[in-house]
Motif scaffolding. Sequence first.
Motif, mmCIF file in Angstrom:
data_model
loop_
_atom_site.group_PDB
_atom_site.id
_atom_site.type_symbol
_atom_site.label_atom_id
_atom_site.label_comp_id
_atom_site.label_asym_id
_atom_site.label_seq_id
_atom_site.Cartn_x
_atom_site.Cartn_y
_atom_site.Cartn_z
ATOM 1 N N UNK A 104 0.837 -1.217 0.000
ATOM 2 C CA UNK A 104 0.000 0.000 0.000
ATOM 3 C C UNK A 104 0.869 1.263 0.000
ATOM 4 N N UNK A 105 1.907 1.274 0.833
ATOM 5 C CA UNK A 105 2.749 2.459 0.886
ATOM 6 C C UNK A 105 3.455 2.699 -0.439
ATOM 7 N N UNK A 106 3.846 1.581 -1.102
ATOM 8 C CA UNK A 106 4.524 1.740 -2.395
ATOM 9 C C UNK A 106 3.584 2.326 -3.419
ATOM 10 N N UNK A 107 2.308 1.834 -3.427
ATOM 11 C CA UNK A 107 1.353 2.309 -4.425
ATOM 12 C C UNK A 107 0.894 3.722 -4.135
ATOM 13 N N UNK A 108 0.774 4.042 -2.840
ATOM 14 C CA UNK A 108 0.260 5.358 -2.492
ATOM 15 C C UNK A 108 1.347 6.420 -2.482
ATOM 16 N N UNK A 109 2.575 6.014 -2.734
ATOM 17 C CA UNK A 109 3.630 7.015 -2.750
ATOM 18 C C UNK A 109 4.028 7.474 -1.370
ATOM 19 N N UNK A 110 3.562 6.817 -0.300
ATOM 20 C CA UNK A 110 3.948 7.173 1.054
ATOM 21 C C UNK A 110 3.435 8.518 1.499
ATOM 22 N N UNK A 111 2.289 8.983 1.014
ATOM 23 C CA UNK A 111 1.757 10.290 1.379
ATOM 24 C C UNK A 111 0.270 10.187 1.683
ATOM 25 N N UNK A 112 -0.168 11.068 2.582
ATOM 26 C CA UNK A 112 -1.582 11.229 2.864
ATOM 27 C C UNK A 112 -1.883 12.721 2.765
ATOM 28 N N UNK A 113 -2.969 13.051 2.093
ATOM 29 C CA UNK A 113 -3.326 14.460 1.865
ATOM 30 C C UNK A 113 -4.266 14.920 2.970
ATOM 31 N N UNK A 114 -3.872 16.018 3.643
ATOM 32 C CA UNK A 114 -4.603 16.488 4.824
ATOM 33 C C UNK A 114 -4.810 18.000 4.723
ATOM 34 N N UNK A 115 -6.049 18.490 4.870
ATOM 35 C CA UNK A 115 -6.271 19.947 4.964
ATOM 36 C C UNK A 115 -5.769 20.456 6.318
ATOM 37 N N UNK A 116 -5.032 21.537 6.304
ATOM 38 C CA UNK A 116 -4.504 22.094 7.548
ATOM 39 C C UNK A 116 -5.089 23.461 7.874
ATOM 40 N N UNK A 117 -5.648 24.151 6.890
ATOM 41 C CA UNK A 117 -6.229 25.460 7.157
ATOM 42 C C UNK A 117 -7.011 25.901 5.932
ATOM 43 N N UNK A 118 -7.586 27.079 6.012
ATOM 44 C CA UNK A 118 -8.242 27.691 4.860
ATOM 45 C C UNK A 118 -7.923 29.178 4.863
ATOM 46 N N UNK A 119 -7.824 29.767 3.684
ATOM 47 C CA UNK A 119 -7.512 31.184 3.535
ATOM 48 C C UNK A 119 -8.532 31.812 2.610
ATOM 49 N N UNK A 120 -8.672 33.107 2.723
ATOM 50 C CA UNK A 120 -9.648 33.826 1.925
ATOM 51 C C UNK A 120 -9.251 33.825 0.450
ATOM 52 N N UNK A 121 -10.234 33.692 -0.424
ATOM 53 C CA UNK A 121 -9.981 33.763 -1.870
ATOM 54 C C UNK A 121 -9.554 35.161 -2.310
ATOM 55 N N UNK A 122 -9.759 36.158 -1.469
ATOM 56 C CA UNK A 122 -9.339 37.506 -1.838
ATOM 57 C C UNK A 122 -7.832 37.645 -1.856
ATOM 58 N N UNK A 123 -7.143 36.751 -1.148
ATOM 59 C CA UNK A 123 -5.694 36.844 -1.079
ATOM 60 C C UNK A 123 -5.058 36.314 -2.357
ATOM 61 N N UNK A 124 -4.069 37.057 -2.869
ATOM 62 C CA UNK A 124 -3.336 36.661 -4.065
ATOM 63 C C UNK A 124 -1.931 36.167 -3.740
ATOM 64 N N UNK A 125 -1.586 36.174 -2.451
ATOM 65 C CA UNK A 125 -0.224 35.808 -2.071
ATOM 66 C C UNK A 125 -0.023 34.301 -2.179
ATOM 67 N N UNK A 126 1.105 33.873 -2.760
ATOM 68 C CA UNK A 126 1.408 32.429 -2.763
ATOM 69 C C UNK A 126 1.716 31.954 -1.346
ATOM 70 N N UNK A 127 1.277 30.760 -1.009
ATOM 71 C CA UNK A 127 1.453 30.214 0.328
ATOM 72 C C UNK A 127 2.288 28.945 0.225
ATOM 73 N N UNK A 128 3.424 28.935 0.924
ATOM 74 C CA UNK A 128 4.300 27.769 0.987
ATOM 75 C C UNK A 128 4.230 27.207 2.398
ATOM 76 N N UNK A 129 3.916 25.926 2.494
ATOM 77 C CA UNK A 129 3.836 25.252 3.780
ATOM 78 C C UNK A 129 5.116 24.457 3.980
#
Length: 671
Positions: A104-129
């Motif tokens: 499973x880990x090999x097929x899934x690439x060893x990653x799980x996608x998780x939402x951590x926050x939300x930001x306003x669509x009015x913002x144009x700034x790029x966000x790097x986590x």
Amino acid sequence: MKGITSLREAILSVPIPGAPPRLSQDGAAVGLAFLDTAIRQNHVRRLTQRLALIEHRAARCVTEVDVSLSLLDDNQREAGLLYQRLRNRGERPGRDLNAGGGDQQANLGGMIWVPVSKVSRRSLSPIDVVNAEGVKLPRLTQYETSRLMASALYRLLRAILSTHPDARQRSKLNDFLFRVDKPRWLVQAALVTLLAERSKPTVQLHRREPTRNTVAGEGARYRQDALDVLANYEGSLHEYQTLLDIAVNDYLIVVALDPVRDEHLLSFDSPLHVVDTTGSQRGRKRSSEGAYWVKYSTNLPAGLRAYHLVAETEPGIEIERMYLASDADRTIVTSLKADLVVLADRVADERRAPTGHCGQKILELELQTGLRRLSELIRRRRWEASHAEFEIADRELLPATSDLAWATSSGEAVPENGVPRSSLAKHPLVTPESLAQAANEIEETQLFRDLNVENDPARARAHVYWRRDPSRIEVDNSISISTSMFLTDTSGSSPGSIRAYVVSVIAISYLLGCLMFGSLFPFTADGPIQSSLEPDAIIAVLLLVPGFLYTRLNLPARQSIAGQLRKLPRQVAHVSIFSSALLAATIAASNNPIYIRLALAVGVVAPLAALYLMTRLSSKARTELIVDDETLPAWVRSSSAADWRAMPQRRMGRTAIPDAVFRTSGATHGE
């Protein structure tokens, strides 16, 4: 504009599709799980925001999120793994996610996608986590998350409408869901367009009048059918509209994490919006010893466990006071108010027409439940006030609430036939009038807003801490957080340097006046100006020496916070320079002694008046209190807040005005 209004605008604007838009069922399941995770934030142990105050009306906010994957529920974890499988597109659709750990880990690439926050669509700034090691993490694009949200919201809309009784009989809803395709496809296309495109309608657009000699055709009927479904079943779509608002107005930040590790510390720069207050500040004067007032507001998920706000300033600036208020108990107070109104009627009816032992016992239990909640609410507010070093004047501000809380917590009993009986229904303080009055008091005094104070900030760094009460089960979709902080100048540049400068400029002007008129009292001296003096030399001294001394004042830059704190001393120095320049211009333009004496008087009196004004304002700055700050709850502003430790403020008329107001995504409180 609200999400449902935007959706109606999209239905009226987008072309009617000839085929259904491509919306994935797996994507809908993933989108709903992502939206649920972003709203509940059940996997976030702590949220920390670090607010760096760089200069006047400029700041940087770094958000740190402590994520624990073990707190994700099964559906949320499965959705995170499922989306990785959909991205890889390497597995068969029916493959079991729980089969074979290593495979499973090999097929899934060893990653799980998780939402951590939300930001306003009015913002144009790029966000790097980035993680704790400073490594930038993979993140879904806004287009990818928007497609997931569109699939999820359509599937949710269809599921909600399918549960309505009209869906199982011949009706417009039945036609929309099962018979007529074009209105349904139109709603799908409207959702995809609304969520996937960068621009959104902010107001309802103007509609043209129908063209002459035309009638409503098939396309108009399809659009109207879709609008009628949303309007006719609006009552069933209340919760759906809340989710639609979030999807339309916010972007989800979804990152890929290592599923092997449970604990992750993530950080990213949060976009800050500056609220323009320049219009309300026009004409305001600042004391050299006053404080720079910063307000900050944001919205947090109501299920968040803990929140830290850390504020840092530039060198030489000290955070004197900082406090935070939230409306975390709003739903509790709303339901408690409704319960108190009902209990007031029940007590009045019982005393007017007793219902017997069973009815009295039920009423007693209801009173105990409701008044215990009221007593616990007032207890929390009293303890918060005590931590802030003042006391709530509850006997004057909350008389009925205080009486009911005392009747609940005091343990007092009512003697009945010589036997003490512990009954709230029999207590003399529990009356229909007091219950009804308490219902109004807790709303009017904003007891739903708490207060968290930093009493001992550490110089250029201070923090406030908010934690969700474990006993609070009722939560709303979000909590409004409002913070005020007061900054003072500790750079060592005291007003004494300004006083010395003003005195020096006055002394130079007066000395030159004495030399020009040959008298120690040039204002009263008779006779012409001494002809032996060179006017050019006098003019050069009046222009160059004050300017040279001004450069030695070491005043901070205008746009810095220290520069704003020392705005009045700067203006006093400017008055001195202007007065000296006026005297020099008069000497250059005229030899008339009267004019020169008048200019000399201005050069002496104007700087002295400005210096006196600065001194008076400096002495008043620390004697006034912020008692009309809307950040503070009404139970603070209306009680004995005058006994709170002194904090500086400036006033314009009768209203205190903040120097800088910042807010993050979706925050509206206090604007």
